[in-house]
Design a protein around this motif. Structure first.
Motif, PDB file in Angstrom:
ATOM      1  N   UNK A   1     -13.048   1.674   2.506  1.00  0.00           N
ATOM      2  CA  UNK A   1     -11.882   1.513   1.378  1.00  0.00           C
ATOM      3  C   UNK A   1     -10.633   0.870   2.048  1.00  0.00           C
TER       4      UNK A   1
ATOM      5  N   UNK B   1     -13.480   6.574 -10.668  1.00  0.00           N
ATOM      6  CA  UNK B   1     -12.746   7.777 -10.414  1.00  0.00           C
ATOM      7  C   UNK B   1     -12.370   8.550 -11.660  1.00  0.00           C
TER       8      UNK B   1
ATOM      9  N   UNK C   1      -9.905  11.463  -2.787  1.00  0.00           N
ATOM     10  CA  UNK C   1     -11.246  11.234  -2.037  1.00  0.00           C
ATOM     11  C   UNK C   1     -12.095  12.684  -2.262  1.00  0.00           C
ATOM     12  N   UNK C   2     -13.469  12.271  -2.339  1.00  0.00           N
ATOM     13  CA  UNK C   2     -14.452  13.478  -2.384  1.00  0.00           C
ATOM     14  C   UNK C   2     -14.398  14.257  -3.343  1.00  0.00           C
ATOM     15  N   UNK C   3     -14.046  13.929  -4.318  1.00  0.00           N
ATOM     16  CA  UNK C   3     -13.930  14.474  -5.809  1.00  0.00           C
ATOM     17  C   UNK C   3     -15.463  15.101  -5.998  1.00  0.00           C
TER      18      UNK C   3
ATOM     19  N   UNK D   1      -3.435   7.513  -3.940  1.00  0.00           N
ATOM     20  CA  UNK D   1      -4.374   7.691  -4.949  1.00  0.00           C
ATOM     21  C   UNK D   1      -5.871   7.788  -4.273  1.00  0.00           C
ATOM     22  N   UNK D   2      -5.995   7.291  -3.041  1.00  0.00           N
ATOM     23  CA  UNK D   2      -7.277   7.230  -2.378  1.00  0.00           C
ATOM     24  C   UNK D   2      -7.425   8.707  -1.749  1.00  0.00           C
TER      25      UNK D   2
ATOM     26  N   UNK E   1      -1.367   3.322  -3.534  1.00  0.00           N
ATOM     27  CA  UNK E   1      -2.731   3.064  -3.575  1.00  0.00           C
ATOM     28  C   UNK E   1      -3.012   3.917  -2.424  1.00  0.00           C
TER      29      UNK E   1
ATOM     30  N   UNK F   1       0.747  -1.228   0.034  1.00  0.00           N
ATOM     31  CA  UNK F   1       0.145   0.159   0.066  1.00  0.00           C
ATOM     32  C   UNK F   1       0.711   1.214  -0.143  1.00  0.00           C
TER      33      UNK F   1
ATOM     34  N   UNK G   1     -16.341  14.891 -12.427  1.00  0.00           N
ATOM     35  CA  UNK G   1     -17.223  15.338 -11.623  1.00  0.00           C
ATOM     36  C   UNK G   1     -18.415  16.224 -12.097  1.00  0.00           C
TER      37      UNK G   1
ATOM     38  N   UNK H   1      -8.525  -2.139   1.126  1.00  0.00           N
ATOM     39  CA  UNK H   1      -7.067  -2.380   0.826  1.00  0.00           C
ATOM     40  C   UNK H   1      -6.191  -3.266   1.804  1.00  0.00           C
TER      41      UNK H   1
ATOM     42  N   UNK I   1     -16.212   6.125  -4.169  1.00  0.00           N
ATOM     43  CA  UNK I   1     -15.747   7.250  -4.835  1.00  0.00           C
ATOM     44  C   UNK I   1     -16.447   8.332  -4.852  1.00  0.00           C
ATOM     45  N   UNK I   2     -17.700   8.180  -4.601  1.00  0.00           N
ATOM     46  CA  UNK I   2     -18.681   9.582  -4.372  1.00  0.00           C
ATOM     47  C   UNK I   2     -19.153  10.012  -2.895  1.00  0.00           C
ATOM     48  N   UNK I   3     -19.089   9.097  -2.075  1.00  0.00           N
ATOM     49  CA  UNK I   3     -19.646   9.332  -0.826  1.00  0.00           C
ATOM     50  C   UNK I   3     -18.804  10.187  -0.069  1.00  0.00           C
ATOM     51  N   UNK I   4     -19.242  11.135   0.585  1.00  0.00           N
ATOM     52  CA  UNK I   4     -18.324  12.144   1.403  1.00  0.00           C
ATOM     53  C   UNK I   4     -18.022  11.557   2.902  1.00  0.00           C
TER      54      UNK I   4
END
Lengths: 317, 272
Positions: B104, B159, A315-317, A310-311, A307, A302, B163, B108, B93-96
């Motif tokens: 996630x 991803x 995050x939160x895009x 990347x997260x 990875x 990791x 957006x 991993x 990917x989308x949840x805040x």
């Protein structure tokens, strides 16, 4: 697709808008899924991987033969494990397998991958053939090589210059050599693909500049190609370590851990203790050792593979 | 820039070709020879006999049933993965919510858990719920262990959806479920086929879970059938190799018709 996914609609509607955090880093929080969308998979994964992981820790302090209920025995299994010569040997053997696997497969797959990255047509055709072992399961490959190495009907009969009296699996050295070779036969194509993909990403302008400066093919390989492949080498080696640690089918089918305990690596030792001697307590203790080693390695995965970055960056895009 | 041929590399490439191809040649040529012919000629010689009997033997010795079982397991695993992973990846990917990113991280870490490590508790669990020696008992843990890599692959694909598209959907008043069905799924087809192929390969080639969680012939899968065939009829090498060859045919078909998806599925997380 749509029909199978439909049931997940309702919980999302309830959870989505309320669970969302206020948008702090741009983007609106309207219409975002709540974390309930993640629940079915998470519960399922927890049930078969995370809960068993805790259970294996508990079971390692019990005595259980598969019948009745496990009985708590304190540190007995662990004490026995530390005094078990086969366990100690299995850790050394696992290490030996991992090191020999890396030493044999890495140079070979780098060379093949870089070579196969070229656009020549003959290279594309040969690469397609190199790829074939990937289509076979570990079980199929082990059965195939067991048949090929059969002392009476297999290759040893026609290639005595290589195999001597033909009973290659009869000695520890021979059995280890066979397992390393079969591992190489099985996994080199996979790692070759990693390097082939990475080598194609190297900007051609680097090579053009180098050849204007008069660097030959060999010099270019060591000064441009290898440094550019650094990340792929890390990924590939880590995958070899994890793969080597959990090698199981090949050992079971090709050598059955033998001769004697000559190829009993840790994962196979665990199987034997638990499912052949029905000592699930000791089997669990060995399994926990495997978890600890592979978690340490996976943290490295990791961290090194990016990875985690990347997260966080997306995050939160 | 003109490249001149690299002869040394060419020679090396041909040596490796021999190492890869000779065993495959022996495998195929053995399956079309009679047992006597194979025994007399030796594995490397050109075949002097021709027969399809080995394939008939393989199928009649139970491989038909084993194939059916493996197909059931594979369909079940792929179905479960396709049902569970897309909503999870969408949430990641989308949840805040912090919970989604914690989940996630958990997946991993899940990459680190080898199946061997939890096989004893899984055996206990499957026994307790009465699924021992039942194909469903193989499907469930196999699918569970395919989840981490599939989640990483599919979240990667999701991803890449810009957006702006999500915001446009939200502007039109779309619920998360509507965005998911109308936007996310159609734009994630590449990732979905990769995880389908990856989980199918895991199921098709799976060995440890069937070995531990099944015992009778009626639930035997192909990989276990090969192992069993080898221990019982190890001397019938042409028949054994015919079974090995048959076991790779479906994967070969996927390779021929969906090469891209197969390569990506094979690479799993390694190719990311």
């Amino acid at each position: 697709m749509t029909t199978t996914l439909a049931p997940r609609r309702r919980p999302a509607r309830q959870g989505g808008p309320t669970k969302g955090r206020p948008a702090s880093r741009g983007g609106s929080s309207v219409g975002r899924p709540g974390f309930v969308w993640a629940l079915p998979a998470s519960i399922f994964f927890a049930l078969f991987a995370l809960v068993p992981l805790l259970a294996v820790a508990v079971l390692s302090f019990t005595s259980w033969s598969g019948l009745g209920d496990p009985k708590f025995v304190g540190l007995k299994n662990w004490e026995a494990l530390f005094e078990d010569p086969v366990m100690l040997q299995s850790l050394w053997l696992s290490l030996l397998f991992i090191v020999l696997g890396i030493v044999t497969q890495t140079p070979l797959s780098i060379l093949l991958g870089v070579w196969a990255a070229g656009n020549q047509r003959n290279r594309a055709i040969l690469s397609a053939i190199y790829f074939v072992p990937l289509l076979l399961s570990s079980a199929a490959i082990s059965v195939l090589w067991r048949a090929l190495l059969d002392p009476n009907f297999g290759l040893p009969g026609q290639m005595s210059w290589l195999f001597g009296d033909g009973n290659v699996l009869g000695t520890q050295t021979g059995a280890i050599a066979v397992l390393i070779f079969v591992g190489m036969w099985q996994f080199t194509p996979f790692h070759t693909l990693i390097y082939q993909g990475a080598a194609r990403q190297i900007p051609p302008v680097l090579y053009q500049a180098a050849s204007i400066d008069g660097a030959g093919t060999v010099r270019q390989f060591f000064s441009i190609t290898l440094p550019q492949l650094k990340n792929s080498i890390i990924t590939s080696v880590i995958l070899m370590v994890v793969g080597g640690l959990t090698t199981f089918e090949t050992v079971l089918i090709l050598t059955n851990g033998g001769p004697g305990t000559g190829t009993t690596i840790t994962a196979f030792h665990m199987y034997q203790e638990a499912f052949r001697r029905f000592d699930f307590g000791t089997g669990s203790a060995i399994a926990l050792v495997l978890v600890v080693i592979s978690t340490v390695i996976s943290f490295a995965v990791v961290r090194l593979s990016g990875y985690d970055k990347m997260r966080s960056s997306l995050e939160g895009l | 820039m003109k490249t001149r041929p690299n002869y040394l590399a060419g020679i090396g490439a041909f040596i490796w070709l021999a190492i890869v191809a000779v065993p495959l040649y022996v495998m195929l040529s053995a399956t079309f020879q009679t047992r006597a012919g194979f025994g007399d000629n030796g594995p490397l010689s050109l075949p002097t006999t021709f027969t399809l009997q080995n394939y008939v033997d393989a199928v009649t010795s139970g491989f038909g049933l084993y194939f059916l079982n493996t197909v059931i397991v594979t369909v079940g695993v792929v179905g479960l993965v396709l049902l569970l992973v897309p909503p999870l990846s969408y949430a990641i990917v989308r949840s805040q919510s912090r919970a989604a990113s914690a989940i996630f991280r958990l997946f991993l870490l899940g990459l680190a858990i080898p199946a061997q490590a939890v096989i004893v508790p899984v055996f206990y669990l499957i026994n307790t719920v009465g699924l021992y020696d039942n194909l469903l008992g193989v499907i469930l843990p196999t699918a569970a262990f395919a989840l981490p890599i599939c989640t990483i692959i599919l979240s990667g694909t999701m991803r890449d959806i810009t957006p702006e598209l999500y915001e446009a959907m939200a502007m039109d008043g779309a619920t998360p479920a509507r965005s998911f069905l109308r936007l996310v799924l159609p734009l994630s087809k590449g990732g979905l086929s990769t995880i389908a192929v990856f989980s199918a390969l895991q199921a098709w080639n799976g060995f440890l879970f069937p070995l531990i969680l099944t015992q009778s012939e009626s639930t035997r899968v192909v990989t276990l059938g090969l192992f069993n065939f080898q221990t019982q009829f190890g001397i019938n090498i042409p028949g054994l190799l015919a079974a090995v060859t048959l076991s790779m045919v479906p994967v070969l078909l996927v390779y021929l018709f969906a090469r891209r998806a197969l390569v990506q599925g094979l690479m799993g997380a390694g190719g990311k």
